[in-house]
Write a protein that holds these residues in place. Structure first.
Motif, short mmCIF file in Angstrom:
data_model
loop_
_atom_site.label_atom_id
_atom_site.label_comp_id
_atom_site.label_asym_id
_atom_site.label_seq_id
_atom_site.Cartn_x
_atom_site.Cartn_y
_atom_site.Cartn_z
N ASP A 6 94.47 -21.03 117.62
CA ASP A 6 95.23 -21.61 118.89
C ASP A 6 94.42 -21.12 120.24
O ASP A 6 93.71 -19.84 120.14
N ASP A 7 94.51 -22.01 121.08
CA ASP A 7 93.61 -21.79 122.42
C ASP A 7 94.37 -20.85 123.35
O ASP A 7 93.47 -20.45 124.33
N ASP A 8 95.28 -20.54 123.12
CA ASP A 8 96.11 -19.82 123.92
C ASP A 8 96.17 -18.19 123.41
O ASP A 8 96.54 -17.79 122.41
N SER A 10 97.17 -15.35 124.38
CA SER A 10 98.51 -14.57 124.17
C SER A 10 99.30 -14.90 122.81
O SER A 10 99.81 -14.26 122.17
N VAL A 11 99.15 -16.20 122.48
CA VAL A 11 99.72 -16.64 121.31
C VAL A 11 99.12 -16.38 120.09
O VAL A 11 99.84 -15.76 119.16
N ASP A 50 97.78 -24.31 116.31
CA ASP A 50 98.49 -25.01 117.44
C ASP A 50 98.09 -26.64 117.47
O ASP A 50 97.08 -27.27 116.73
#
Length: 119
Positions: A6-8, A10-11, A50
């Motif tokens: 996932d590029d986020d 926090s996720v 994601d």
């Protein structure tokens, strides 16, 4: 081992904590390309990725792994619910398509089904 792409950040961290709390080993990656370069593919039993990321999408990663002869059970997660995209992903063979925020029990059920050899 369960890999999370996932590029986020926090996720990635939240999922990492959740998966570890479920008793699994976990590795995280900021992109599909990072995952493919990591050498962790052979150790990955399940992949959470994601759907929409810069570069290769989660569905593109799924297709790439199949083309490589390395299909890994996968759940796609997304913040952008799209029924056509979901249908396309499920027909391509992903185990699940979950919209953020998703139910943790549903994710765990998908992981357990994959690891137990169910569909």
């Amino acid at each position: 081992m369960i890999s999370i792409v996932d590029d986020d950040a926090s996720v990635r961290e939240a999922l990492k904590d959740l998966i570890r709390a479920m008793g699994f080993s976990v590795e995280t990656f900021a992109s599909a390309e990072d995952f493919l370069r990591s050498g962790d593919l052979s150790k990955t039993d399940f992949l959470i990725t994601d759907m929409r990321m810069p570069g290769m999408s989660g569905l593109e990663l799924h297709h790439r792994l199949r083309a490589m002869g390395a299909p890994v059970p996968m759940v796609l997660i997304t913040a952008f619910a799209d029924e056509k995209e979901k249908t396309r992903a499920l027909h391509a063979g992903v185990m699940g398509y979950l919209t953020k925020p998703f139910n943790e029990a549903e994710l765990l059920a998908k992981i357990r089904a994959a690891l137990d050899g169910e569909d």
